[in-house]
Motif scaffolding. Structure first.
Motif, PDB file in Angstrom:
ATOM      1  N   SER A  70      30.043  33.203  22.636  1.00 26.63           N
ATOM      2  CA  SER A  70      31.307  33.091  23.337  1.00 26.63           C
ATOM      3  C   SER A  70      32.236  34.222  23.285  1.00 26.63           C
ATOM      4  O   SER A  70      32.168  34.988  21.981  1.00 26.63           O
ATOM      5  CB  SER A  70      31.894  31.591  22.793  1.00 26.63           C
ATOM      6  OG  SER A  70      32.177  31.768  21.399  1.00 26.63           O
ATOM      7  N   VAL A  71      33.000  34.329  24.170  1.00 24.22           N
ATOM      8  CA  VAL A  71      33.742  35.608  24.285  1.00 24.22           C
ATOM      9  C   VAL A  71      35.358  35.174  24.830  1.00 24.22           C
ATOM     10  O   VAL A  71      35.087  34.016  25.335  1.00 24.22           O
ATOM     11  CB  VAL A  71      33.387  36.527  25.163  1.00 24.22           C
ATOM     12  CG1 VAL A  71      34.324  37.803  25.609  1.00 24.22           C
ATOM     13  CG2 VAL A  71      31.949  37.082  24.937  1.00 24.22           C
ATOM     14  N   LEU A  72      36.401  35.828  24.236  1.00 26.33           N
ATOM     15  CA  LEU A  72      37.632  35.593  24.579  1.00 26.33           C
ATOM     16  C   LEU A  72      38.196  36.713  25.450  1.00 26.33           C
ATOM     17  O   LEU A  72      37.886  38.034  24.806  1.00 26.33           O
ATOM     18  CB  LEU A  72      38.675  35.239  23.381  1.00 26.33           C
ATOM     19  CG  LEU A  72      40.273  35.007  23.896  1.00 26.33           C
ATOM     20  CD1 LEU A  72      40.350  33.741  24.651  1.00 26.33           C
ATOM     21  CD2 LEU A  72      40.702  34.872  22.590  1.00 26.33           C
ATOM     22  N   GLY A  73      38.680  36.652  26.538  1.00 26.69           N
ATOM     23  CA  GLY A  73      39.345  37.530  27.211  1.00 26.69           C
ATOM     24  C   GLY A  73      40.792  37.195  27.726  1.00 26.69           C
ATOM     25  O   GLY A  73      41.339  36.326  27.193  1.00 26.69           O
ATOM     26  N   VAL A  74      41.413  37.787  28.468  1.00 24.68           N
ATOM     27  CA  VAL A  74      42.494  37.381  29.239  1.00 24.68           C
ATOM     28  C   VAL A  74      42.812  37.640  30.524  1.00 24.68           C
ATOM     29  O   VAL A  74      42.053  38.668  31.240  1.00 24.68           O
ATOM     30  CB  VAL A  74      43.780  38.237  28.439  1.00 24.68           C
ATOM     31  CG1 VAL A  74      43.703  39.730  28.730  1.00 24.68           C
ATOM     32  CG2 VAL A  74      45.166  37.789  28.479  1.00 24.68           C
ATOM     33  N   ALA A  75      43.778  36.829  31.303  1.00 26.73           N
ATOM     34  CA  ALA A  75      43.875  37.052  32.901  1.00 26.73           C
ATOM     35  C   ALA A  75      45.170  36.950  33.194  1.00 26.73           C
ATOM     36  O   ALA A  75      45.777  36.048  33.469  1.00 26.73           O
ATOM     37  CB  ALA A  75      43.120  36.036  33.426  1.00 26.73           C
ATOM     38  N   PRO A  76      45.847  38.079  33.366  1.00 26.35           N
ATOM     39  CA  PRO A  76      47.307  38.105  34.052  1.00 26.35           C
ATOM     40  C   PRO A  76      46.804  37.501  35.463  1.00 26.35           C
ATOM     41  O   PRO A  76      45.942  38.175  35.991  1.00 26.35           O
ATOM     42  CB  PRO A  76      47.627  39.562  34.190  1.00 26.35           C
ATOM     43  CG  PRO A  76      46.408  40.266  33.849  1.00 26.35           C
ATOM     44  CD  PRO A  76      45.671  39.529  33.023  1.00 26.35           C
ATOM     45  N   HIS A  77      47.474  36.445  36.043  1.00 30.17           N
ATOM     46  CA  HIS A  77      46.966  35.981  37.398  1.00 30.17           C
ATOM     47  C   HIS A  77      46.801  36.731  38.567  1.00 30.17           C
ATOM     48  O   HIS A  77      45.865  36.792  39.086  1.00 30.17           O
ATOM     49  CB  HIS A  77      47.800  34.562  37.656  1.00 30.17           C
ATOM     50  CG  HIS A  77      47.365  34.105  38.929  1.00 30.17           C
ATOM     51  ND1 HIS A  77      47.628  34.163  40.004  1.00 30.17           N
ATOM     52  CD2 HIS A  77      46.422  32.875  38.979  1.00 30.17           C
ATOM     53  CE1 HIS A  77      47.282  33.376  41.053  1.00 30.17           C
ATOM     54  NE2 HIS A  77      46.399  32.663  40.528  1.00 30.17           N
ATOM     55  N   SER A  78      47.841  37.478  38.716  1.00 33.69           N
ATOM     56  CA  SER A  78      47.977  38.509  39.872  1.00 33.69           C
ATOM     57  C   SER A  78      49.231  39.102  39.839  1.00 33.69           C
ATOM     58  O   SER A  78      50.042  38.793  39.032  1.00 33.69           O
ATOM     59  CB  SER A  78      48.030  37.581  41.252  1.00 33.69           C
ATOM     60  OG  SER A  78      49.039  36.619  41.326  1.00 33.69           O
ATOM     61  N   LEU A  79      49.461  40.074  40.697  1.00 32.90           N
ATOM     62  CA  LEU A  79      50.752  41.044  40.727  1.00 32.90           C
ATOM     63  C   LEU A  79      51.687  39.954  41.132  1.00 32.90           C
ATOM     64  O   LEU A  79      53.021  40.306  40.963  1.00 32.90           O
ATOM     65  CB  LEU A  79      50.523  41.905  41.685  1.00 32.90           C
ATOM     66  CG  LEU A  79      49.597  43.050  41.910  1.00 32.90           C
ATOM     67  CD1 LEU A  79      49.579  44.378  42.627  1.00 32.90           C
ATOM     68  CD2 LEU A  79      49.400  43.327  40.111  1.00 32.90           C
ATOM     69  N   ARG A  80      51.426  38.970  41.901  1.00 32.31           N
ATOM     70  CA  ARG A  80      52.725  37.981  42.384  1.00 32.31           C
ATOM     71  C   ARG A  80      53.320  37.258  40.773  1.00 32.31           C
ATOM     72  O   ARG A  80      54.499  36.671  41.062  1.00 32.31           O
ATOM     73  CB  ARG A  80      52.277  37.035  43.385  1.00 32.31           C
ATOM     74  CG  ARG A  80      52.238  37.873  44.863  1.00 32.31           C
ATOM     75  CD  ARG A  80      51.234  36.833  45.822  1.00 32.31           C
ATOM     76  NE  ARG A  80      49.923  36.393  45.433  1.00 32.31           N
ATOM     77  CZ  ARG A  80      49.687  35.136  45.197  1.00 32.31           C
ATOM     78  NH1 ARG A  80      50.610  34.304  45.033  1.00 32.31           N
ATOM     79  NH2 ARG A  80      48.459  34.818  44.962  1.00 32.31           N
TER      80      ARG A  80
END
Length: 454
Positions: free
Chosen positions: A200-210
Motif C-alpha cells: 500500500s502507498v500514500l500519496g497526495v492530491a491537490p484537487h485542481s488549480l481551482r
C-alpha cells in the motif's frame, strides 16, 4: 512460494514461451525462467496487471442515474456535477466502504491490480469533520482489506470554490479543509494504511488549480515526500477560462511555470491542451492520467495521445467516475477517439509495435509510476501484479503475442480475464473475484436507500 506457468508471457524483455514464474512470500516476483515444463498454476497468456490510476469510488453508485436532461438547460459536466454533489450528500461511511469494495472488486475482475483512489469525500453532511478525522480514509482502506487490491490512497486537498478563493458551495463542503487540517488528515490516512499489506502507498492530491491556493499547490509534494502527487488539470473549457482570467495563464502554462512537475506527478485528464503545452508537459516525465470512458461521458474532450506519446510522454488509465470498469474498453476508447478526431486508423501503433502492445506497455509502466508502486513489469523484484488472459476465449484462441493483445483491446471485455494477482494475492480466479458474493451483497444493501431517496 507460489508458482505460475504460462504458455506465453510478456516479460520485461519481451514475449517468452513456457514461462515459470515464482512469487515470493513478500508478494514480489522471485524468479522467472523460460522454456520450462508445466508446473504450478497453469495459464495461457500472462501479462503485467496495470494500476487503475484515477478513481472516485463513491460515484460508482451513480452509474446510469444521470442520463436524463432538464427542459431548460444544455446538459454538461457542470450540470452533472450538481447532481453528483446532491448524491454524495447522503453517503454514510458504511455505504462508502461497501461501494469502494465493489469498485475494487470490479477493477480486479477487469484486469487492474491497484486502485489509486483520488479520495476527497472526507467529512459529514454539512461539512463537520467526523470525530475521527480520517474516518472515510479508513473506510477506503477497509474496502481494500476485503477486496485484496493494492491501494494507493490519495487524500485530496479541496479548499476553495474557484480561483478567486470563494467559499465552497453546499455540494462541496464535505470535501473542504484548510492547510493545517489537511496536513492532519494526511497523517490519519497514513495510519489507516498501516493495517494493509506492505504494497500500500500514500500519496497526495491537490484537487485542481481551482480548488486550492497557489502556495498550497507549490508545496503539495512536500506533504508526502516519498509518494506520488496527483492533480486534475485542463479538463474543461470553463476551467481554462477561469484560470486564465484569474491567474493570467492557461492551466498547463501556469503549472509548468510554477510547479515542480517531475516523475512523481500524475496529471489527470489534460483534455484541453494546446500542442505546445502537450509537448512541453510530456518532457517533464510526469504521467498523464487518462480516463477515456468518463471523459467521453462528461464531454470533457479528447486527449492528444498521438502528440503526447510521440513526445515520449507517459500515460496511465483510470476509471474515474466508475460508470463502467473495463481495461479493454478504456484502451479501445482512447485509441478510437484519436481515429475519430484525425480520420485515421491504428493511430497509436508504431512500426515496432501494434496498438494493443504499445498501449499495454505504456499503461503498465505509467500506471506503476502513477501509483508509486514499483509494478507494471514481469521482472524479478517487482510486485507480482499479474493478469492472465483466458486464451480459450473464441476471440483469443490460437492467437499469439501482440495479435492477441490487439484482439483483447479491440474485441474484448472483462470476460477475457481469467486470473488476477495483486502483490501475489490471487484475487480473481476463473474470471471471478473470490469474495464476489459477499461484496455484491453488501453493495446491494448499501445503495438501496440511496436510490430510494432519488
Amino acid at each position: 512460494m507460489k508458482i505460475i506457468w504460462a504458455e506465453q508471457a510478456l516479460t520485461a524483455e519481451g514475449w517468452a514461451k513456457d514461462v515459470r514464474l515464482e512469487i515470493g512470500t513478500d508478494g514480489r516476483i522471485a524468479d522467472i525462467q523460460t522454456n520450462q515444463r508445466p508446473d504450478g498454476h497453469k495459464v495461457g497468456t500472462l501479462l503485467p496487471a496495470p494500476a487503475n490510476s484515477h478513481s472516485h469510488a463513491f460515484q460508482r453508485a451513480m452509474a446510469g442515474l444521470t442520463e436524463s436532461r432538464g427542459t431548460n438547460v444544455t446538459d454538461s459536466f457542470w450540470t452533472w456535477r450538481q447532481l453528483m454533489f446532491r448524491f454524495l450528500d447522503a453517503l454514510t461511511p458504511d455505504q462508502v466502504e461497501a461501494i469502494a469494495a465493489l469498485v475494487q472488486m470490479e477493477m480486479l475482475e477487469a484486469g487492474f491490480a491497484t486502485n489509486v483512489e483520488f479520495h476527497y469525500l472526507h467529512h459529514q453532511p454539512g461539512g463537520m469533520p467526523y470525530d475521527n478525522l480520517g474516518e472515510m480514509a479508513e473506510r477506503i482502506a477497509a474496502a481494500a482489506e476485503i477486496s485484496g487490491i493494492g491501494l494507493t490512497l490519495l487524500p485530496v486537498h479541496y479548499q476553495f470554490g474557484g480561483c478567486d478563493q470563494r467559499p465552497l458551495g453546499p455540494g462541496q463542503i464535505r470535501f473542504g479543509n484548510d492547510a493545517e487540517q489537511f496536513a492532519r488528515l494526511v497523517g490519519e490516512a497514513r495510519e489507516a494504511l498501516e493495517t494493509l499489506p506492505a504494497d500500500s502507498v500514500l500519496g497526495v492530491a491537490p484537487h485542481s488549480l481551482r480548488a486550492v491556493g497557489q502556495n498550497v499547490l507549490r508545496g503539495a509534494a512536500d506533504l508526502v515526500p516519498d509518494g506520488p502527487v496527483h492533480l486534475h488539470l485542463a479538463e474543461q473549457l470553463p476551467e481554462v477560462e477561469e484560470v486564465l482570467a484569474n491567474w493570467h495563464a492557461r492551466p498547463v502554462e501556469w503549472a509548468l511555470e510554477n510547479l515542480p512537475i517531475d516523475s512523481r506527478w500524475c496529471l489527470i485528464h489534460l483534455t484541453q491542451m494546446l500542442p505546445h503545452e502537450t509537448e512541453a508537459l510530456a518532457k517533464t516525465g510526469a504521467v498523464a492520467g487518462l480516463c477515456p470512458l468518463t471523459e467521453a461521458s462528461l464531454g470533457d474532450g479528447i486527449f492528444d495521445a498521438v502528440r503526447w506519446m510521440d513526445a515520449d510522454g507517459r500515460i496511465s488509465i483510470g476509471s474515474d467516475s466508475n460508470i463502467r470498469i473495463s481495461l479493454a474498453e478504456e484502451l479501445r476508447q482512447l485509441d478510437t477517439s484519436q481515429r475519430l478526431r484525425d480520420h485515421s486508423r491504428a493511430a497509436l501503433a508504431t512500426t515496432e509495435h501494434s496498438t494493443g502492445r504499445r498501449l499495454l506497455d505504456a499503461i503498465s509502466a505509467g500506471g506503476g509510476q502513477a501509483a508509486g508502486r514499483g509494478s507494471g513489469r514481469l521482472e524479478v523484484g517487482a510486485w507480482a501484479d499479474l493478469l492472465a488472459l483466458d486464451t480459450s476465449h473464441f476471440d483469443l484462441a490460437e492467437l499469439q503475442g501482440d495479435t492477441q493483445l490487439d484482439s483483447f483491446v479491440f474485441a474484448g471485455d472483462n470476460t477475457m480475464i481469467a486470473d488476477v494477482w495483486s502483490a501475489g494475492r490471487h484475487m480473481v480466479q476463473q474470471g471471478r473475484h473470490i469474495h464476489r458474493d459477499e461484496i455484491t451483497k453488501a453493495y446491494r444493501k448499501a445503495v438501496k436507500p440511496l436510490r430510494d431517496g432519488l
